[in-house]
Design an enzyme around this catalytic site. Sequence first.
Site, PDB file in Angstrom:
ATOM      1  CE  LYS A 109       1.226   6.944  -4.957  1.00 10.33           C
ATOM      2  NZ  LYS A 109       0.200   6.468  -4.006  1.00 10.33           N
ATOM      3  NE  ARG A 143       3.766   4.954   5.517  1.00 11.34           N
ATOM      4  CZ  ARG A 143       2.919   4.623   4.539  1.00 11.34           C
ATOM      5  NH1 ARG A 143       2.880   5.350   3.427  1.00 11.34           N
ATOM      6  NH2 ARG A 143       2.115   3.591   4.659  1.00 11.34           N
ATOM      7  N   GLY A 186      -5.568   7.764  -1.622  1.00 11.25           N
ATOM      8  CA  GLY A 186      -6.034   6.866  -0.567  1.00 11.25           C
ATOM      9  C   GLY A 186      -5.122   6.930   0.653  1.00 11.25           C
ATOM     10  NE  ARG A 203      -8.655   3.663  -3.339  1.00  6.99           N
ATOM     11  CZ  ARG A 203      -7.352   3.942  -3.323  1.00  6.99           C
ATOM     12  NH1 ARG A 203      -6.920   5.084  -3.834  1.00  6.99           N
ATOM     13  NH2 ARG A 203      -6.497   3.099  -2.801  1.00  6.99           N
ATOM     14  CD  GLN A 231      -3.674   3.229   1.532  1.00  5.62           C
ATOM     15  OE1 GLN A 231      -4.893   3.020   1.491  1.00  5.62           O
ATOM     16  NE2 GLN A 231      -3.015   3.752   0.534  1.00  5.62           N
ATOM     17  CG  ASP A 248       0.532  -0.002  -5.340  1.00  4.35           C
ATOM     18  OD1 ASP A 248      -0.621  -0.430  -5.200  1.00  4.35           O
ATOM     19  OD2 ASP A 248       1.093   0.728  -4.505  1.00  4.35           O
ATOM     20  CE  LYS A 296      -4.403  -1.659  -3.787  1.00  8.65           C
ATOM     21  NZ  LYS A 296      -3.913  -1.250  -2.456  1.00  8.65           N
ATOM     22  NE  ARG A 310      -4.369   0.679  -9.684  1.00  5.91           N
ATOM     23  CZ  ARG A 310      -3.538   1.239  -8.807  1.00  5.91           C
ATOM     24  NH1 ARG A 310      -2.832   0.488  -7.988  1.00  5.91           N
ATOM     25  NH2 ARG A 310      -3.405   2.550  -8.763  1.00  5.91           N
ATOM     26  NE  ARG A 348       0.800   2.638  -8.310  1.00  6.73           N
ATOM     27  CZ  ARG A 348       1.904   3.379  -8.147  1.00  6.73           C
ATOM     28  NH1 ARG A 348       2.796   3.456  -9.106  1.00  6.73           N
ATOM     29  NH2 ARG A 348       2.128   4.034  -7.022  1.00  6.73           N
TER      30      ARG A 348
HETATM   31  O1  SPQ Z   1      -2.600   6.220  -1.970  1.00  9.85           O
HETATM   32  P1  SPQ Z   1      -3.323   5.278  -2.870  1.00  9.85           P
HETATM   33  O2  SPQ Z   1      -4.270   6.024  -3.753  1.00  9.85           O
HETATM   34  O3  SPQ Z   1      -4.021   4.166  -2.125  1.00  9.85           O
HETATM   35  O4  SPQ Z   1      -2.215   4.630  -3.827  1.00  9.85           O
HETATM   36  C1  SPQ Z   1      -1.808   3.283  -4.189  1.00  9.85           C
HETATM   37  C2  SPQ Z   1      -1.073   3.438  -5.578  1.00  9.85           C
HETATM   38  O5  SPQ Z   1      -1.280   2.675  -6.507  1.00  9.85           O
HETATM   39  O6  SPQ Z   1      -0.251   4.349  -5.642  1.00  9.85           O
HETATM   40  C3  SPQ Z   1      -2.945   2.272  -4.271  1.00  9.85           C
HETATM   41  F1  SPQ Z   1      -3.854   2.512  -5.105  1.00  9.85           F
HETATM   42  O7  SPQ Z   1      -0.791   2.795  -3.308  1.00  9.85           O
HETATM   43  C4  SPQ Z   1      -1.006   2.345  -1.959  1.00  9.85           C
HETATM   44  C5  SPQ Z   1      -0.709   0.864  -1.866  1.00  9.85           C
HETATM   45  O8  SPQ Z   1      -1.500   0.102  -2.731  1.00  9.85           O
HETATM   46  C6  SPQ Z   1      -0.064   3.128  -1.069  1.00  9.85           C
HETATM   47  C7  SPQ Z   1       0.152   2.516   0.271  1.00  9.85           C
HETATM   48  C8  SPQ Z   1       0.795   3.282   1.348  1.00  9.85           C
HETATM   49  O9  SPQ Z   1       1.506   4.279   1.061  1.00  9.85           O
HETATM   50  O10 SPQ Z   1       0.633   2.905   2.530  1.00  9.85           O
HETATM   51  C9  SPQ Z   1      -0.209   1.205   0.537  1.00  9.85           C
HETATM   52  C10 SPQ Z   1      -0.895   0.335  -0.438  1.00  9.85           C
HETATM   53  O11 SPQ Z   1      -2.282   0.297  -0.154  1.00  9.85           O
HETATM   54  P2  SPQ Z   1      -2.890  -0.713   0.942  1.00  9.85           P
HETATM   55  O12 SPQ Z   1      -4.376  -0.537   0.823  1.00  9.85           O
HETATM   56  O13 SPQ Z   1      -2.454  -2.063   0.522  1.00  9.85           O
HETATM   57  O14 SPQ Z   1      -2.408  -0.314   2.258  1.00  9.85           O
END
Ligand code: SPQ
Length: 431
Positions: A24, A29, A96, A124, A171, A317, A344, A348, A391
Amino acid sequence: MTKSTKLPQKVKGLSGSIVIPGDKSISHRGVMFGSLANGTTEIKNFLTGEDCLSTIDCFRKMGVDITVTDDVVVVQGKGMDGLVEPSKILDVGNSGTTTRLMLGILAGSSFHSCIIGDDSIAKRPMNRVTAPLRMMGAEIDGRKEGGFTPLAVRGTKLQAIDYVSPVASAQVKSAVLLAGLNANGTTSVTEPAKSRDHTERMLRAFGCEVEESGLRVSIKGGQTLSATKIVVPGDISSAAFFLVAGAITPNSSITLKDVGMNPTRTGIIDILTGMGADLIVENERTVNFEPVADLTISTSDLKGIEISGEIIPRLIDEIPVIALLASQASGQTVIKDASELKVKETNRIDTVVNELSKLGVNIQSTDDGMVITGSATPLSGGQVSSYGDHRIGMMLAVASLIADGDLTLDDPDAIAVSYPTFFEHLKELSL
Ligand code: SPQ
């Protein structure tokens, strides 16, 4: 929308092999960087889950021509200055990643844009991204002092910053680096622990220079991206559900093919190994800029473990399904330093503890994690909910494979966010 569904009944075992769908994080990206690049980018094994489709929809609204044929996506890049002002609101759905990475792109654009998402996205915190972007000069407005969607962005010229992030978040890091691409000077981000580095790897594949020194990543503004071909590895976060299913379901041995093995994501492998799982890693190779392998997991005797510190961002995750894994291990599993779980798709810590408690698991929440006391805990049936979190839904479906009673899952559609073929794969492997 399906309100609820009966989950599979207890199985005799799991057997066979499946190819894990595309990652994903990497799929998002690919679309974003492909849109900013000069030329045509082809993405194979793209994850056509709802989150990644939201990213495609947003970039189409900014004038990018994107075609989707099965799992092949072709993006006609517009160049760094080529996105156009969207006449419609950019709807990120449940994602997110779309929201936060896109904010980094929109902040330095030459136009105005608005972002909206679903009820979960509205809860969020976006200030973790909008705060550093504002330090760069970004003009972003939103609810509750600008920290929550809906958000409005007035694109402007940005200045580089040297940002020390309070959280290990890919992120946050990615949003600041993407804004840095459009800023005057060199932008750096330092994290407290290393988060997933798909942005850094993929920017290099698009011809960008990205410097790394320990936990600090830097990018020079004004660089251009050149289109490329991408093959997306299988998502280790999706594979995790089957890794746990294979380990805890009696009479099982399953192979998961083409799983991404980026070291910033393989915390689940370390934990399974540390708990004593029978896991074989084979056919290790590099596809484009990411390591990949085939994984075979078999029913295992497991022991509890402590999970804390720097490994947390490498498995954040996977914690919901690790909690289920721990319920089948002997002794205690303590998960600490994981307060990021609270922001999240759902909180969670709460949703995992609520739903596993309903099934009879001995699990308590703590301020920054949870404590599970296992010993092949027999799971009961009952009515459980994903709370709209993919999840949580998949973790509960894995629990149903070993539960003594029938399980009904509320809000099962959430699973399509990251794994639309999850139930088909589960059926394929079930004996
Ligand atoms: O995209 P989203 O909703 O934030 O999805 C999650 C997931 O469980 O699929 C988190 F809820 O994954 C994030 C992950 O936790 C995806 C991600 C990324 O692609 O950069 C980074 C992680 O989040 P973070 O806040 O730690 O950067």
